[in-house]
Write an enzyme that holds these catalytic residues in place. Structure first.
Site, PDB file in Angstrom:
ATOM      1  CE  LYS A  53     -25.846  12.566 -12.542  1.00  0.00           C
ATOM      2  NZ  LYS A  53     -25.648  13.959 -11.488  1.00  0.00           N
ATOM      3  CD  GLN A  97     -27.986  15.210  -9.218  1.00  0.00           C
ATOM      4  OE1 GLN A  97     -27.316  14.560  -9.442  1.00  0.00           O
ATOM      5  NE2 GLN A  97     -28.239  16.386  -9.807  1.00  0.00           N
ATOM      6  CG  ASP A 120     -20.165  14.823  -9.160  1.00  0.00           C
ATOM      7  OD1 ASP A 120     -20.683  14.948 -10.364  1.00  0.00           O
ATOM      8  OD2 ASP A 120     -21.186  14.813  -8.055  1.00  0.00           O
TER       9      ASP A 120
HETATM   10  N1  GUN Z   1     -26.177  19.130 -10.122  1.00  0.00           N
HETATM   11  C1  GUN Z   1     -26.164  19.457 -11.462  1.00  0.00           C
HETATM   12  N2  GUN Z   1     -25.038  18.855 -12.131  1.00  0.00           N
HETATM   13  C2  GUN Z   1     -24.379  18.140 -11.516  1.00  0.00           C
HETATM   14  C3  GUN Z   1     -23.475  17.361 -11.342  1.00  0.00           C
HETATM   15  O1  GUN Z   1     -22.690  17.233 -12.413  1.00  0.00           O
HETATM   16  N3  GUN Z   1     -23.144  16.432 -10.176  1.00  0.00           N
HETATM   17  C4  GUN Z   1     -24.086  16.649  -9.051  1.00  0.00           C
HETATM   18  N4  GUN Z   1     -23.562  15.741  -7.938  1.00  0.00           N
HETATM   19  N5  GUN Z   1     -24.937  17.470  -9.008  1.00  0.00           N
HETATM   20  C5  GUN Z   1     -25.152  18.142 -10.263  1.00  0.00           C
END
Ligand code: GUN
Length: 285
Positions: A53, A97, A120
């Site tokens: 990211k 996350q 998200d």
């Molecule tokens: N953990 C697994 N997929 C995601 C996601 O799309 N966003 C976040 N914040 N955590 C995750």
């Protein structure tokens, strides 16, 4: 043999669009888009995602702010950080996350993120908006899947769409996006009876169950579009999806590989949401 959907290529074109808009915002309005990425603990998969990211932010010309917190961080400490980020004008998007360590309640943390910065689209307010089709942010993985389906030239309207998996992150919002494009949507899950027959009716099959090689070629209708959201690590260290690729590609018209299918799309859509957040916060949308 199926056509292989190139998620890396489609995600590169999404990121290109985002980068061009971000450059325009910078040059014309002096706005620098910023994403805060919060990781708690040492989960190796989360570390890989967070690094990807951050790299994507660099590639599209965003600032990224990483907050790597200790495994023993308390819920209160994390909530304090979220509150600081909610008020920080350099930060347009906040991503915490998941999963979080067990002493922290994920729901409480998600609820604390300002819905305007919830790139998200996990906050109940954004989830509700997805339900009624009034999008602030598109849920990243489902939006990425829609873009991949679009890249095949497949019209969703009127098609039989089957989603396997009912998670809040993928299955449920995925079903909504397909429904909004007038697909006839069936959601299957671990209690579904006659899974094979239902799958055999699918023109578009989206699989997000987290079980290696769960869907096999004999469950796929000739000519179906098959999208594999799963990422599983086998004992031999190799990555594989929820769909058994070798047998499935003999039946599908289009299929995503793992890796290189849905994965890169999720991050590209996160960048797009962060750009949207910056525009909204600056009164440009
Ligand atoms: N953990 C697994 N997929 C995601 C996601 O799309 N966003 C976040 N914040 N955590 C995750």
């Amino acid at each position: 043999m199926a056509n292989i959907i190139d998620g890396k290529a489609v995600s590169a074109s999404v990121k290109q669009e985002v980068a061009e808009e971000a450059a325009k915002l910078r040059e014309e309005k002096g706005i620098k888009v910023g994403l805060a990425v919060v990781i708690v603990g040492n989960d190796p998969a989360s570390r890989v995602y967070v690094n990807n990211k951050k790299k994507a932010c660099e590639a599209v010309g965003f600032q990224s702010f990483e907050y790597a917190l200790d495994e023993n961080t308390t819920q209160e400490q994390l909530l304090d950080l979220v509150n600081v980020l909610n008020r920080d004008d350099r930060v347009n998007g906040i991503l915490v996350q998941l999963p979080l360590p067990k002493q922290i309640d994920e729901k409480t943390v998600i609820n604390a993120i300002s819905p305007d910065k919830d790139v998200d689209a996990f906050h109940p307010s954004n989830v509700g908006r997805i339900m009624i089709g009034d999008y602030a942010f598109l849920p990243c993985t489902p939006a990425g899947v829609m873009r991949l389906i679009e890249s095949t030239g497949t019209e969703v309207s009127g098609k039989q769409c089957v989603v396997i998996g009912r998670s809040n992150i993928v299955g449920k919002p995925m079903a909504m996006l397909l429904l909004h494009q007038s697909g006839t949507v069936t959601i299957c899950h671990s209690r579904t009876k006659n899974l094979k027959e239902i799958c055999l009716g699918a023109d578009i099959l989206v699989v997000s169950v987290g079980k290696a090689n769960f869907v096999t070629g004999d469950m796929i209708k000739e000519g179906a579009v098959v999208i594999d959201v799963g990422i599983n690590r086998l004992d031999n260290g190799k990555l594989c999806g929820d769909v058994e690729f070798e047998s499935a590609e003999k039946k599908a018209s289009y299929i995503t590989p793992v890796p290189g299918g849905v994965g890169p799309m999720t991050i590209a859509m996160l960048m797009k949401n962060t750009l949207t957040a910056a525009k909204q916060q600056n009164g440009l949308m």
